[in-house]
Design a protein around this motif. Structure first.
Motif, PDB file in Angstrom:
ATOM      1  N   LEU A  55      -5.599  -9.128   4.122  1.00 39.28           N
ATOM      2  CA  LEU A  55      -5.935  -7.599   3.041  1.00 39.28           C
ATOM      3  C   LEU A  55      -6.793  -6.917   2.895  1.00 39.28           C
ATOM      4  O   LEU A  55      -6.730  -6.459   2.719  1.00 39.28           O
ATOM      5  CB  LEU A  55      -6.144  -8.936   1.604  1.00 39.28           C
ATOM      6  N   LYS A  56      -7.827  -7.705   3.587  1.00 36.07           N
ATOM      7  CA  LYS A  56      -9.038  -6.324   4.064  1.00 36.07           C
ATOM      8  C   LYS A  56      -8.070  -4.939   4.933  1.00 36.07           C
ATOM      9  O   LYS A  56      -8.456  -3.681   4.563  1.00 36.07           O
ATOM     10  CB  LYS A  56     -10.087  -6.911   5.003  1.00 36.07           C
ATOM     11  N   ASN A  85      -5.983  -3.330   2.148  1.00 35.90           N
ATOM     12  CA  ASN A  85      -7.591  -2.437   1.089  1.00 35.90           C
ATOM     13  C   ASN A  85      -7.769  -1.502   1.883  1.00 35.90           C
ATOM     14  O   ASN A  85      -8.270  -0.284   1.127  1.00 35.90           O
ATOM     15  CB  ASN A  85      -8.589  -3.090   1.358  1.00 35.90           C
ATOM     16  N   PHE A  95     -14.961  -6.595  -2.220  1.00 34.99           N
ATOM     17  CA  PHE A  95     -13.963  -7.583  -2.288  1.00 34.99           C
ATOM     18  C   PHE A  95     -13.635  -9.048  -1.124  1.00 34.99           C
ATOM     19  O   PHE A  95     -14.624  -8.275  -0.141  1.00 34.99           O
ATOM     20  CB  PHE A  95     -12.697  -6.416  -1.538  1.00 34.99           C
ATOM     21  N   THR A 102      -8.143   1.961  -1.093  1.00 40.57           N
ATOM     22  CA  THR A 102      -9.458   1.404  -2.115  1.00 40.57           C
ATOM     23  C   THR A 102     -10.805   1.689  -0.743  1.00 40.57           C
ATOM     24  O   THR A 102     -10.288   1.488   0.449  1.00 40.57           O
ATOM     25  CB  THR A 102     -10.181   0.550  -2.803  1.00 40.57           C
ATOM     26  N   GLU A 132     -12.188 -11.702   0.252  1.00 41.50           N
ATOM     27  CA  GLU A 132     -11.174 -12.395   1.306  1.00 41.50           C
ATOM     28  C   GLU A 132     -11.279 -13.686   1.852  1.00 41.50           C
ATOM     29  O   GLU A 132     -12.359 -13.807   3.054  1.00 41.50           O
ATOM     30  CB  GLU A 132     -10.207 -11.437   1.718  1.00 41.50           C
ATOM     31  N   SER A 162       1.292  -1.172   0.328  1.00 42.11           N
ATOM     32  CA  SER A 162      -0.215  -0.155  -0.117  1.00 42.11           C
ATOM     33  C   SER A 162       1.214   1.225  -0.096  1.00 42.11           C
ATOM     34  O   SER A 162       2.098   0.830   0.306  1.00 42.11           O
ATOM     35  CB  SER A 162      -0.534   0.409   0.844  1.00 42.11           C
ATOM     36  N   TYR A 165       0.029  -5.736  -5.308  1.00 41.00           N
ATOM     37  CA  TYR A 165      -0.863  -6.064  -4.874  1.00 41.00           C
ATOM     38  C   TYR A 165      -1.319  -4.566  -4.762  1.00 41.00           C
ATOM     39  O   TYR A 165      -3.373  -4.130  -5.165  1.00 41.00           O
ATOM     40  CB  TYR A 165      -0.761  -6.199  -3.602  1.00 41.00           C
ATOM     41  N   LYS A 166      -1.101  -3.771  -4.803  1.00 38.21           N
ATOM     42  CA  LYS A 166      -1.726  -2.204  -4.319  1.00 38.21           C
ATOM     43  C   LYS A 166      -2.543  -1.808  -5.484  1.00 38.21           C
ATOM     44  O   LYS A 166      -3.110  -1.176  -6.182  1.00 38.21           O
ATOM     45  CB  LYS A 166      -0.355  -0.981  -3.886  1.00 38.21           C
ATOM     46  N   THR A 190     -14.141  -4.450   2.026  1.00 44.32           N
ATOM     47  CA  THR A 190     -13.751  -5.391   1.888  1.00 44.32           C
ATOM     48  C   THR A 190     -14.485  -6.479   2.696  1.00 44.32           C
ATOM     49  O   THR A 190     -13.634  -6.030   4.087  1.00 44.32           O
ATOM     50  CB  THR A 190     -12.009  -5.310   2.100  1.00 44.32           C
ATOM     51  N   GLU A 237     -10.883  -1.460  -8.990  1.00 51.67           N
ATOM     52  CA  GLU A 237     -11.461  -1.308  -8.078  1.00 51.67           C
ATOM     53  C   GLU A 237     -12.821  -0.309  -8.470  1.00 51.67           C
ATOM     54  O   GLU A 237     -13.765  -0.380  -8.162  1.00 51.67           O
ATOM     55  CB  GLU A 237     -11.177  -0.236  -6.712  1.00 51.67           C
ATOM     56  N   ILE A 281      -5.159  -3.457  -7.174  1.00 54.44           N
ATOM     57  CA  ILE A 281      -6.689  -3.189  -6.232  1.00 54.44           C
ATOM     58  C   ILE A 281      -6.670  -2.002  -7.406  1.00 54.44           C
ATOM     59  O   ILE A 281      -7.703  -1.820  -7.953  1.00 54.44           O
ATOM     60  CB  ILE A 281      -5.880  -3.694  -5.302  1.00 54.44           C
TER      61      ILE A 281
END
Length: 310
Positions: free
Chosen positions: A280-281, A284, A271, A288, A273, A163, A257-258, A292, A265, A261
């Motif tokens: 990941l939540k 996120n 999302f 975004t 998980e 992130s 990863y960032k 999630t 988005e 998403i």
């Protein structure tokens, strides 16, 4: 019906007791645990529910996390016939994503990541590698520090773009430790060596690539019900040949990863998980505004189904 993206966590989300609520309250979960135990000759109830050291060994961590994630997925799918808009995972989790869209059988996926963990451990024997989380610097600042260090003969690379302000760097442990002060002098709030013996997602994993490709060729099917977002490219793929290339490149290239998403988005409402930890939540929330939901036990499964069926 909302547009849904499936998410699968990677290594680091494991803990003793994960999946126990599923196992104790679902015959479907018990069947999956038994099938995985029979195939891999690993007693997953002991590995997951009793105190032991193997849970943190890469060759066992990876199938353990995959089993719990795919149990959560199977239970969700037993109550819903939703095909996701996209599926993606963080590192190891990308194999769960591929399984979730039908290109990899559940038990095959668990066995495959067991081999992946073994190959990674074998590659790590030749180098005292590790990983370090860096908080509070931009991507460019971390990239520049790593590039300068490599010019000086050190082996360090950005490995996980998690992130804004959170990057994990991989390389030789001694080289990573030598950069702790450099990162902090540059303004990092934290530069912390992680409890990992494997330097994932960097060139030190090159010896694992070819053996993994051979198993990918054996296990993967050319039948993707939805696109999977690649950690390597942050773009979708939908064929077996692409999966073989990208899942093996993932060993030696960073996880975006960032960026993954961010790229989807606008095409995602929710999302979901699948698996332990809400990792990941948590990421996120920093990437975004889209919600999630994490499914890690029977109660969270019920809650997720309620949200989806509104």
């Amino acid at each position: 019906m909302p547009y849904i993206t499936f998410l699968f966590p990677g290594q680091g989300s494991q803990k003793i007791g994960m999946g126990k609520d599923f196992f104790e309250n679902s015959s479907l979960a018990k069947e999956l645990f038994e099938a995985a135990s029979d195939r891999l000759k690993i007693d997953f109830t002991k590995l997951l529910f009793e105190e032991n050291d193997r849970i943190n060994e890469t060759a066992y961590t990876q199938p353990a996390i995959m089993l719990v994630s795919l149990t959560a997925l199977k239970l969700f799918q037993s109550h819903s016939n939703i095909t996701p808009q996209y599926a993606l995972g963080h590192s190891l989790g990308e194999f769960g994503a591929v399984a979730s869209v039908g290109a990899l059988g559940s038990i095959d996926a668990i066995e495959l990541v067991h081999y992946r963990g073994k190959f990674m451990s074998e590659a790590a024997k030749d180098a005292n590698g590790g990983m370090m989380v860096v908080m509070g610097l931009s991507d460019e600042e971390v990239e520049q520090i790593c590039a300068k260090a490599r010019d000086e003969g050190k082996k360090v690379w950005p490995a996980n773009y998690n992130s804004d302000g959170q990057i994990v760097v991989a390389g030789l442990k001694a080289d990573l430790m030598s950069l702790e002060g450099v990162f902090k002098d540059a303004g990092a709030k934290r530069a912390l060596l992680l409890n990992m013996s494997v330097a994932s997602h960097c060139p030190l994993m090159e010896p694992a690539r070819k053996p993994l490709q051979e198993y990918l060729e054996q296990f993967l099917q050319d039948s993707f019900a939805a696109p999977v977002i690649s950690n390597v490219t942050a773009a979708p793929y939908k064929t077996k040949n692409e999966a073989i290339e990208l899942l093996s490149r993932q060993l030696v290239e960073p996880v975006h990863y960032k960026q993954s998403i961010q790229n989807i988005e606008n095409e995602t409402d929710i999302f979901i998980e699948f698996g332990e930890g809400n990792v990941l939540k948590g990421l996120n929330r920093r990437i975004t505004k889209k919600p999630t939901i994490c499914i890690s036990n029977m109660k969270s499964l019920e809650d997720a189904l309620e949200v989806i069926n509104k």
